[in-house]
Design a protein around this motif. Structure first.
Motif, mmCIF file in Angstrom:
data_model
loop_
_atom_site.group_PDB
_atom_site.id
_atom_site.type_symbol
_atom_site.label_atom_id
_atom_site.label_comp_id
_atom_site.label_asym_id
_atom_site.label_seq_id
_atom_site.Cartn_x
_atom_site.Cartn_y
_atom_site.Cartn_z
ATOM 1 N N VAL B 62 1.030 -1.228 0.213
ATOM 2 C CA VAL B 62 -0.026 -0.084 0.035
ATOM 3 C C VAL B 62 0.820 1.129 -0.290
ATOM 4 C CG1 VAL B 62 -1.875 1.191 1.294
ATOM 5 C CG2 VAL B 62 -1.658 -1.292 1.263
ATOM 6 N N ASP B 63 0.525 2.400 -0.740
ATOM 7 C CA ASP B 63 1.294 3.619 -0.803
ATOM 8 C C ASP B 63 1.315 4.019 0.635
ATOM 9 O OD1 ASP B 63 2.277 6.030 -2.551
ATOM 10 O OD2 ASP B 63 0.778 6.725 -0.830
ATOM 11 N N PRO B 64 2.129 4.545 1.046
ATOM 12 C CA PRO B 64 2.535 5.162 2.459
ATOM 13 C C PRO B 64 1.404 6.074 2.777
ATOM 14 C CG PRO B 64 4.837 5.427 1.359
ATOM 15 C CD PRO B 64 3.713 4.820 0.318
ATOM 16 N N VAL B 122 15.145 -3.801 16.411
ATOM 17 C CA VAL B 122 15.579 -2.508 16.534
ATOM 18 C C VAL B 122 16.262 -1.555 15.451
ATOM 19 C CG1 VAL B 122 16.280 -2.628 19.247
ATOM 20 C CG2 VAL B 122 17.930 -3.361 17.212
ATOM 21 N N ASP B 123 16.073 -2.568 14.303
ATOM 22 C CA ASP B 123 16.645 -1.847 12.938
ATOM 23 C C ASP B 123 15.743 -0.696 12.377
ATOM 24 O OD1 ASP B 123 18.539 -3.750 13.415
ATOM 25 O OD2 ASP B 123 17.380 -5.359 12.116
ATOM 26 N N GLN B 124 16.547 0.025 11.725
ATOM 27 C CA GLN B 124 15.724 1.160 10.844
ATOM 28 C C GLN B 124 14.749 0.646 10.031
ATOM 29 O OE1 GLN B 124 16.375 4.531 11.128
ATOM 30 N NE2 GLN B 124 18.402 4.480 12.140
ATOM 31 N N ARG B 125 13.783 0.838 9.891
ATOM 32 C CA ARG B 125 12.712 0.439 8.874
ATOM 33 C C ARG B 125 12.255 1.840 7.939
ATOM 34 N NH1 ARG B 125 12.526 -4.966 9.097
ATOM 35 N NH2 ARG B 125 12.932 -5.420 11.199
ATOM 36 N N SER B 126 12.002 1.555 6.685
ATOM 37 C CA SER B 126 11.512 2.439 5.721
ATOM 38 C C SER B 126 10.607 1.836 4.575
ATOM 39 C CB SER B 126 12.821 2.983 4.928
ATOM 40 O OG SER B 126 13.303 1.833 4.082
ATOM 41 N N VAL B 127 9.947 2.719 4.147
ATOM 42 C CA VAL B 127 9.000 2.364 2.986
ATOM 43 C C VAL B 127 9.269 2.686 1.755
ATOM 44 C CG1 VAL B 127 6.924 2.779 4.572
ATOM 45 C CG2 VAL B 127 7.774 4.768 3.291
ATOM 46 N N THR B 128 8.558 1.978 0.391
ATOM 47 C CA THR B 128 9.018 2.120 -0.732
ATOM 48 C C THR B 128 7.560 2.859 -1.543
ATOM 49 O OG1 THR B 128 8.226 -0.039 -1.099
ATOM 50 C CG2 THR B 128 10.660 0.449 -0.989
ATOM 51 N N ALA B 129 8.008 3.633 -2.278
ATOM 52 C CA ALA B 129 6.907 4.435 -2.990
ATOM 53 C C ALA B 129 7.747 5.159 -4.237
ATOM 54 C CB ALA B 129 6.184 5.658 -2.203
ATOM 55 N N SER B 130 6.869 5.575 -5.243
ATOM 56 C CA SER B 130 7.414 5.897 -6.531
ATOM 57 C C SER B 130 8.275 7.261 -6.334
ATOM 58 C CB SER B 130 6.553 6.211 -7.531
ATOM 59 O OG SER B 130 5.463 7.058 -7.078
ATOM 60 N N TYR B 131 7.775 7.994 -5.209
ATOM 61 C CA TYR B 131 8.376 9.487 -5.080
ATOM 62 C C TYR B 131 9.586 9.579 -4.200
ATOM 63 C CZ TYR B 131 4.599 9.052 -2.025
ATOM 64 O OH TYR B 131 3.694 8.227 -0.850
ATOM 65 N N ILE B 132 9.862 8.120 -3.545
ATOM 66 C CA ILE B 132 10.985 8.275 -2.566
ATOM 67 C C ILE B 132 12.422 7.919 -3.419
ATOM 68 C CG2 ILE B 132 12.153 6.919 -0.543
ATOM 69 C CD1 ILE B 132 8.816 6.665 0.525
ATOM 70 N N ILE B 208 -1.665 10.214 9.001
ATOM 71 C CA ILE B 208 -0.688 11.183 7.977
ATOM 72 C C ILE B 208 0.644 11.398 8.437
ATOM 73 C CG2 ILE B 208 -0.737 13.226 6.613
ATOM 74 C CD1 ILE B 208 -2.656 11.114 5.461
ATOM 75 N N ALA B 209 0.735 12.158 9.665
ATOM 76 C CA ALA B 209 1.970 12.449 10.311
ATOM 77 C C ALA B 209 3.003 11.393 10.409
ATOM 78 C CB ALA B 209 1.777 13.015 11.678
ATOM 79 N N GLY B 210 2.439 10.187 10.644
ATOM 80 C CA GLY B 210 3.297 8.916 10.592
ATOM 81 C C GLY B 210 3.702 8.575 9.414
ATOM 82 N N ALA B 211 2.867 8.706 8.479
ATOM 83 C CA ALA B 211 3.360 8.326 6.874
ATOM 84 C C ALA B 211 4.380 9.282 6.727
ATOM 85 C CB ALA B 211 2.006 8.394 5.978
ATOM 86 N N LEU B 212 4.121 10.440 6.945
ATOM 87 C CA LEU B 212 5.552 11.568 6.396
ATOM 88 C C LEU B 212 6.489 11.237 7.143
ATOM 89 C CD1 LEU B 212 3.260 14.928 6.475
ATOM 90 C CD2 LEU B 212 3.668 13.401 4.556
ATOM 91 N N LEU B 213 6.637 10.950 8.348
ATOM 92 C CA LEU B 213 7.625 10.436 9.029
ATOM 93 C C LEU B 213 8.503 9.377 8.378
ATOM 94 C CD1 LEU B 213 9.279 11.054 11.841
ATOM 95 C CD2 LEU B 213 7.974 9.113 12.956
ATOM 96 N N ILE B 214 7.774 8.437 8.173
ATOM 97 C CA ILE B 214 8.699 7.300 7.657
ATOM 98 C C ILE B 214 9.042 7.650 5.958
ATOM 99 C CG2 ILE B 214 6.650 5.785 6.718
ATOM 100 C CD1 ILE B 214 8.231 3.547 8.046
ATOM 101 N N ILE B 215 8.254 8.507 5.433
ATOM 102 C CA ILE B 215 8.635 8.729 4.129
ATOM 103 C C ILE B 215 9.982 9.602 4.072
ATOM 104 C CG2 ILE B 215 7.872 10.176 2.108
ATOM 105 C CD1 ILE B 215 4.974 9.317 2.536
ATOM 106 N N VAL B 216 10.064 10.692 5.128
ATOM 107 C CA VAL B 216 11.256 11.681 5.000
ATOM 108 C C VAL B 216 12.205 10.875 5.296
ATOM 109 C CG1 VAL B 216 12.053 13.557 6.455
ATOM 110 C CG2 VAL B 216 9.694 13.554 5.723
ATOM 111 N N ALA B 217 12.366 9.815 6.456
ATOM 112 C CA ALA B 217 13.403 9.166 6.878
ATOM 113 C C ALA B 217 13.182 7.978 7.400
ATOM 114 C CB ALA B 217 14.421 10.006 7.620
ATOM 115 N N PRO B 218 13.961 6.738 7.302
ATOM 116 C CA PRO B 218 13.740 5.479 8.301
ATOM 117 C C PRO B 218 13.405 5.740 9.697
ATOM 118 C CG PRO B 218 15.737 5.325 6.902
ATOM 119 C CD PRO B 218 15.412 6.756 6.791
ATOM 120 N N VAL B 219 12.583 5.007 9.948
ATOM 121 C CA VAL B 219 12.361 4.894 11.506
ATOM 122 C C VAL B 219 12.756 3.819 12.415
ATOM 123 C CG1 VAL B 219 10.209 6.520 11.227
ATOM 124 C CG2 VAL B 219 9.788 3.893 11.375
ATOM 125 N N ASN B 220 12.913 4.150 13.731
ATOM 126 C CA ASN B 220 13.195 3.024 14.703
ATOM 127 C C ASN B 220 12.422 3.265 15.764
ATOM 128 O OD1 ASN B 220 14.823 4.332 16.632
ATOM 129 N ND2 ASN B 220 16.015 4.856 14.981
#
Lengths: 248, 293, 319
Positions: B62-64, B122-132, B208-220
């Motif tokens: 699913v798109d973030p 504990v690892d960093q996690r990130s999402v995939t999308a066409s604009y990232i 939405i804010a959480g989606a932006l957080l993980i779009i901007v940078a990986p999260v842990n």
């Protein structure tokens, strides 16, 4: 009845001004209060009565004007120093130290407000405390938590705590609000009995009979300004006071 | 060392970053700014939402941003329940709510952190999308698309929330409850329900804010700690409860962080928001434009 | 009151004799490693409670004071090879100054704003230390333990006994404050600051005093930690977990009485030690979070409060 004009005032308030943002709560208020006087302070809600009390007791900083108490400029002094100089107050909504008993509330005052060079033993202080409580009719409640007091008992406790600071000036801020008529008489009698040459009392009150009966002099505030001051009957008869109260 | 280009670069990315900070702070501006709930778990809720987005993106592709929208109702209900619990245990009992409340929310934040660690590691996690990963070039300047997306969505979110608070009945009720609870009660409205609703919205926008957080940078899982300073800094600077103020304050913070990052390096960055917060609190103990006197 | 005082000091002396005897009898080093941490938490929790419990100003900056204590010791050891006693004394002075500064800066703030400001202060100091190369920067610094002094066989045993001395110092200070006019004044201003002022209590001065004492004790407790671990780095020395653990210990034990934080620190500190050894440090944090929430919700007065309530109920049952 009244002290002669030549006697120095106990409290001299000169051109006192207090603003909250753009709102002027007190506008160049000046008044002298004589030693031993019973002074009534009236006015509609929001007219600045409690603000004036807060400026006298030091809870608020003022923008302009001075407060002189017993020939000393106290305008810049913090509240606890003013209390030690002899200004005590009660609060519109009672503010007991709620985790303490009535006795402990008074002990705070005896510990901190009373400055003497003599060493006072704890037994002596307990005696002082009990005699104040007895005078206030609260002796039986001494070791009761303030959380368990009734409204009228809370009012009396606040006056007792104020008395324990050994004040020269006692300010009572609507000590009778919310009480039944017999309780009003009880508290009023108490205040009358406290007043005397040694203790000057300023009383803020909405209950007019109480103000009339109590006061040597009455001052009426409206929108931060004095609109009338003088003998109770004169002030009550004043056109502007009546307008202020009737809201016309 | 110092150059105008670098500064311009820092300002531009600072503004974009600032809008993103606004998006993650808006909810807190409601809950802490308007309702006086000392919600230090807000950033933990934010990171939790990011993991929700991560899960949907990773498992179902699913798109973030869409994922953020999908979890919004869940977060809303979560907020309703959380406020009810908070109200029952603290506000109803009266005094000391602030002191024990903040300890309570710290406990919640720690629990969320550990649950996330146990579930996702504990690892960093990130999402995939066409604009990232893509970027927009203007001359020498390179603006990542992910920041542009964050900027646009954050701006939209701020405008929507501002309109909601000023134009709808419920929104105006929320602002009224912050100013005079008693008056509202006299008018026949139940302030507790309004506050509960408002708190629900404060967590709902975290989708939405959480989606932006993980779009901007990986999260842990422990990322929330560095956002305590940022979000509270923004809300306190903004003047408690002002949405447009939140946007302005967040942009100030974003630009300040970007400039310090360029000029002094990344190791000083964590202190910026907190130092600004300390400064603001020292000058104005009730916040820069605090609504209480 | 007087009999209580005698009993307290007999207890304190017995405690010190027992800890000293431990160092002479037990050869295994592990118990000292574990118990040191618990003693350290007792000092921190008792010190925290002077400001947080008595005065009601909830300080989330315990880790700031602890970390500054650690780095005062690191700096003095690296720069001058200062002995442990000097490190601790210097840390106490630095902590007192820091408490004073914190007080001036933040004590006009009410409730939660004070708490947030203390978190902010922690991060700002941590970041500064991270950028201070001399004491190791972000990577941290190794510390070589010197030879232990007589009559101790190992340095850890010595640190353990010194921390026990700090426990007695902290508890005695806290107990004195609670029973004196200072304690009464703090309690009054905790209940109602304006009413306290208007009853003659110099609230700002008392709060500053509480800040200074609390800060000095917390920094002193942190000073031996670098030698204990033989290592220091900013992210562990200033870890938020210290702040929240110490807060949790005081709340769990009860903040109104000096014994509350002691009980809480022993209880939570022991649990944490056992969990770290047997399961993992993550579960440790989870337990911390759950205990904090449970006590704040279910027993706001802590264990001391529960005991008091039980005692009152029993008395009422008898009467």
């Amino acid at each position: 009845m009244m002290s002669p004009e030549t006697e120095a005032p106990l409290l001299r308030i000169s051109t006192l001004t207090k603003r909250f943002g753009g709102f002027t709560a007190l506008d160049t208020v000046s008044v002298d209060i004589r030693p031993g006087e019973r002074f009534g302070l009236i006015g509609p809600n929001g007219s600045g009565k409690t603000t004036l009390i807060n400026c006298i007791s030091g809870a608020f900083r003022t923008e302009a004007g001075t407060v002189i108490f017993r020939d000393e400029d106290i305008t810049r002094l913090p509240p606890h120093i003013r209390t030690r100089r002899g200004i005590a107050r009660s609060f519109q909504i009672p503010r007991p130290f709620k985790s303490m008993t009535v006795a402990e509330n008074l002990m705070v005052a005896l510990d901190f407000a009373v400055v003497t060079d003599e060493v006072v033993s704890s037994a002596q202080r307990r005696d002082t405390m009990m005699s104040i409580l007895t005078r206030m009719g609260l002796a039986s409640k001494a070791y009761v938590s303030t959380a368990k007091l009734s409204q009228v008992e809370l009012r009396k406790m606040e006056l007792a705590r104020a008395m324990a600071t050994h004040p020269k000036l006692l300010i009572s801020d609507e000590a009778m609000a919310g009480l039944s008529s017999s309780e009003v008489d009880e508290v009023l009698d108490l205040l009358m009995s406290l007043a005397g040459q040694d203790i000057t009392i300023i009383m803020i009150e909405h209950i007019m009979q109480a103000v009339m009966r109590f006061s040597d002099r009455v001052m009426c505030l409206e929108a931060g300004k004095i609109i009338a001051i003088g003998k109770p009957a004169e002030v009550m008869a004043n056109q502007r006071v009546q307008e202020a109260y009737l809201g016309t | 060392m110092f150059s105008f280009d670098l500064l311009l670069d820092a300002v531009v990315s600072g503004v974009l970053l600032g809008c993103f900070y606004a998006a993650v702070s808006l909810g807190l501006s409601l809950s802490f700014g308007l309702l006086d709930v000392p919600n230090v778990a807000h950033p933990a809720f934010l990171v939790m939402a990011s993991y929700g987005v991560f899960f949907l993106n990773e498992s179902y592709g699913v798109d973030p941003l869409l994922a953020g929208l999908l979890i919004t109702p869940l977060l809303f209900v979560f907020g309703l329940v959380a406020y009810r619990l908070y109200y029952q245990t603290f506000e109803k009992r009266g005094s000391d709510a602030g002191v024990r409340g903040i300890a309570f929310f710290f406990g919640i934040a720690f629990i969320i952190e550990v649950l996330l660690i146990l579930q996702f590691g504990v690892d960093q996690r990130s999402v995939t999308a066409s604009y990232i990963g893509k970027a927009w070039r203007i001359g020498d300047m390179r603006i990542p698309f992910r920041l542009l997306v964050a900027f646009a969505v954050a701006a939209a979110l701020t405008i929507l929330l501002t309109l909601y608070l000023s134009r709808t009945f419920m929104g105006r009720a929320i602002r009224a409850v912050a100013q005079d609870q008693e008056a509202l009660r006299l008018m026949g409205a139940d302030p507790i329900r309004i506050k509960q609703w408002a708190f629900g919205i404060s967590t709902a926008v975290l989708g939405i804010a959480g989606a932006l957080l993980i779009i901007v940078a990986p999260v842990n899982p422990t990322l929330d700690r560095s956002y305590i300073g940022r979000t509270f800094c923004v809300v306190v600077m903004a003047g408690l409860g002002s949405m447009s103020g939140t946007l302005v304050a967040a942009i100030i913070l974003g630009v300040a962080e970007a400039i310090v990052l360029t000029m002094f390096g990344a190791s000083w960055a964590p202190a910026i928001s907190f130092a600004m917060l300390l400064g603001v609190l020292a000058v104005r103990p009730q916040g820069l434009f605090g609504r209480r006197s | 009151m007087n009999r209580g005082g005698t009993q307290f000091w007999i207890g304190a002396i017995l405690f010190l004799v027992a800890t000293f005897a431990m160092t002479q009898i037990i050869g295994n080093q592990y118990p000292f490693f574990a118990c040191y941490v618990i003693l350290q938490f007792i000092v921190l929790a008792v010190a925290w409670n002077i400001l947080g419990g008595y005065a009601g100003y909830v300080n989330f900056g315990t880790s700031a004071f602890f970390g500054v204590g650690v780095y005062t010791a690191v700096f003095l050891f690296k720069a001058a090879g200062a002995p442990l006693a000097v490190q601790i004394a210097a840390a106490a002075v630095v902590g007192a100054l820091m408490g004073f500064a914190l007080g001036l800066l933040t004590l006009r703030m009410q409730g939660i704003f004070f708490s947030i400001a203390t978190i902010a202060l922690t991060i700002v100091i941590e970041t500064s230390i991270t950028n201070w190369r001399y004491v190791g920067g972000a990577a941290g610094i190794q510390m070589q333990q010197p030879v232990a002094m007589e009559p101790f066989n190992s340095y850890v045993q010595m640190l353990f006994f010194i921390q026990a001395l700090l426990v007695v110092l902290a508890v005695a200070t806290s107990r004195y404050i609670q029973n004196s006019w200072i304690g009464r004044g703090l309690q009054a201003l905790k209940d109602d600051e304006l009413a306290a002022e208007c009853t003659g209590v110099p609230t700002l001065r008392l709060k500053l005093l509480a800040c200074v004492i609390s800060g000095a004790l917390m920094c002193a407790a942190g000073a031996p930690a670098a030698m204990y671990l033989q290592y220091a780095d900013p992210s562990s020395a200033f870890n938020l977990n210290y702040s929240v653990s110490v807060l949790a210990m005081s709340l769990i034990g009860g903040t109104a009485h000096w014994a509350g934080p002691v009980i809480g620190a022993i209880l939570l500190g022991t649990t944490q030690q056992l969990l770290t050894v047997t399961i993992s440090s993550e579960v440790n944090v989870l337990v911390l979070g759950v205990m904090l929430v449970l006590f704040v919700v279910g027993a706001p007065e802590g264990i001391i409060g529960l005991i008091g309530k039980a005692r009152r109920n029993r008395n009422e049952g008898e009467g």
